[in-house]
Design a protein around this motif. Structure first.
Motif: not given
Length: 539
Positions: A305-329
């Motif tokens: 959880x500490x090491x992964x880069x959510x912003x980078x994953x957001x850009x790669x996986x959904x082409x930036x059409x989303x936001x990093x998530x920290x919960x389901x709420x």
């Protein structure tokens, strides 16, 4: 914000493209073009519209897709002044509850599409039907549903439940007089539109329910049931007004159409088994192995959880059409900013692993501890390219921390059998805090596909129970938030990281510039028919 595009293969020649009306074998009737369709008619391509076969007994409404065809007792609405989401009446002109008894006073101007009035008896019939079924909608806490008079319904619960209001917004009311075997072939609507023709996999035509009491700007909806490539070819030809689109095609340009990027709480996550290997577990009636000796170590889950880069994953996986998530709420009233933190700290993650005894003793790039290599299977369903992309991209980031995830495409039955012993790419999110209950409550273990990591924490359970037993949804919110702070999150300091929340993906549509889809409410899991939640506002 980055954008990706993938070339469409095998495009149909635009000049030759027509949309068959599919009124039967050999039909040559063409669907309306931009030049021929009326001002009050729309042609849409929003994916598989009949997944629940228009019947709540088959799951219709679980993802708020029912609003185009059916009404519920209540519905979600965005308050014009505060911008907050709130429950308001739909079939009910007003509602209240005292203790465990909810009272709904029905509007007297609602009628089914066959002209029969919607009455309290129809509500009783619907709720009793779904409670007896017990699979698509969990109404086990409903003690009795009774018609006080023709337009008054009382629903008595076994115990207070703050989740009942949001649940009522998902339940489509059926006609007692017209429901039976074959209902999906001729659904009688309680909502704004009615089905007049349906050819599975080809075309669906809806027309305005002539008895619906609200104004509708569009009297006819023609749904083009095709894959995305064919739908975008039709959009290029000018024959589509509303088209669902994936992130890979969102940067395309269509004359007279604009991309709408709609906020969603559809949240992508990686499940991480919290128990050691060696046990057995059951999911959806399928028994399999349970536990994992790598992810059962809290240090491994926290480091990820500490090491992964959510912003980078957001850009790669959904082409930036989303936001990093920290919960389901995230963004919802029962969410909390306290679960947010600064991630993308691989050095900190590696230190955490080393302090916990994980080191690369054989120099293969993967850490190990007590003879256990940090190697974890990572399952994903192959029908969603974003899940495959997340599996591969997440695995690449985790490898930099010394943890090797091995992605594998799988069916849902495979996941039900093995998903308690491996990591799984999951997508969740709805307009109800029940997602928190299903994900983190020990009472959810073994129920449907909930709580795949077999997570259990007594303090979290206590907060979750208090949240459910709260008298109102508003009163429950501090307890839902407290549960997240106490461990039901991905926070590396306070969270137990059984669900590694990664990103929230937006829902994307190309919309004809002549069409105004109104003030959309937040979408939940399920990209497609949720766009109709506010269809009475469309102009």
């Amino acid at each position: 914000m980055s954008r990706r595009s993938t070339a469409l293969a095998g495009l149909v020649t635009v000049a030759a493209l027509t949309l068959a009306a599919c009124s039967g074998p050999g039909s040559t009737t063409a669907a309306p073009t931009a030049q021929t369709r009326a001002e009050d008619e729309l042609v849409l391509a929003v994916g598989d519209v009949g997944e629940g076969e228009f019947d709540p007994l088959r799951g219709w409404g679980n993802h708020q897709e029912h609003k185009v065809l059916h009404s519920s007792l209540v519905q979600w609405h965005r308050n014009a002044e505060s911008g907050e989401m709130e429950l308001v009446g739909d079939l009910a002109k007003d509602f209240s509850h005292e203790g465990v008894v909810w009272t709904f006073h029905l509007r007297e101007d609602f009628k089914f599409s066959d002209g029969e009035p919607v009455t309290a008896a129809d509500v009783v019939f619907t709720y009793d039907l779904l409670k007896e079924d017990g699979t698509q909608f969990d109404l086990g806490n409903v003690a009795e549903v009774r018609a006080v008079d023709e337009h008054t319904v009382e629903i008595e619960l076994v115990q207070p439940d703050s989740l009942f209001g949001p649940q009522a917004a998902t339940i489509a009311i059926l006609p007692e007089h017209a429901y039976g075997e074959g209902y999906s072939q001729n659904p009688i609507a309680s909502g704004p539109y009615r089905v007049v023709e349906y050819q599975d996999g080809e075309q669906l035509i809806m027309e305005a329910n002539p008895y619906y009491p609200e104004e509708l700007a569009y009297r006819k909806l023609t749904f083009y049931l095709a894959d995305e490539e064919a739908a975008l070819s039709a959009a290029q030809a000018g024959t589509i007004d509303v088209a669902k689109v994936s992130y890979t095609n969102a940067d395309r340009q269509f004359e007279g159409m604009t991309l709408e990027q709609l906020e969603s709480v559809e949240t992508m996550a990686i499940t991480l088994p919290t128990e050691p290997a060696g046990g057995t577990a059951e999911t959806m009636g399928i028994e399999g192995s349970g536990g994992n000796d790598v992810t059962s170590d809290p240090a491994v889950r926290t480091a990820l959880s500490l090491g992964v880069d959510r912003r980078e994953l957001n850009d790669i996986v959904v082409a930036g059409y989303g936001e990093p998530a920290y919960s389901v709420a995230d963004t919802l009233p029962w969410g909390t900013e306290d679960v947010r933190f600064a991630d993308a700290d691989p050095e900190g993650a590696r230190r955490l692993l080393a302090d916990a005894g994980w080191s690369d003793t054989n120099g293969d790039g993967t850490v190990d501890k007590d003879g256990v290599e940090a190697v974890v299977g990572l399952m994903y369903t192959t029908g969603d390219p974003a899940r495959a992309d997340l599996a591969e991209s997440f695995a690449a980031q985790a490898a930099e921390l010394g943890i090797r995830f091995e992605p594998e495409g799988a069916t849902w039955d495979d996941i039900y059998a093995e998903g308690k012993s491996k990591a799984v790419v999951f997508a969740l999110g709805s307009l109800s805090p029940k997602e928190l209950w299903d994900t983190y409550s020990s009472e959810s273990i073994g129920v449907s596909y909930n709580n795949m990591p077999n997570y259990s924490d007594p303090e979290v359970d206590g907060h979750l129970r208090r949240a459910r037993l709260a008298d109102t949804l508003g009163e429950s919110i501090p307890h839902w938030q407290a549960a997240q702070v106490a461990g039901a999150s991905s926070h590396p300091e306070t969270g137990d990281v059984s669900m590694l929340w990664i990103l929230r993906r937006d829902h994307l549509y190309f919309i004809n510039d002549r069409v105004d889809i109104g003030e959309q409410i937040t979408h939940g899991h399920g990209h497609g028919m949720q766009i109709f939640q506010n269809v009475t506002q469309w102009r």
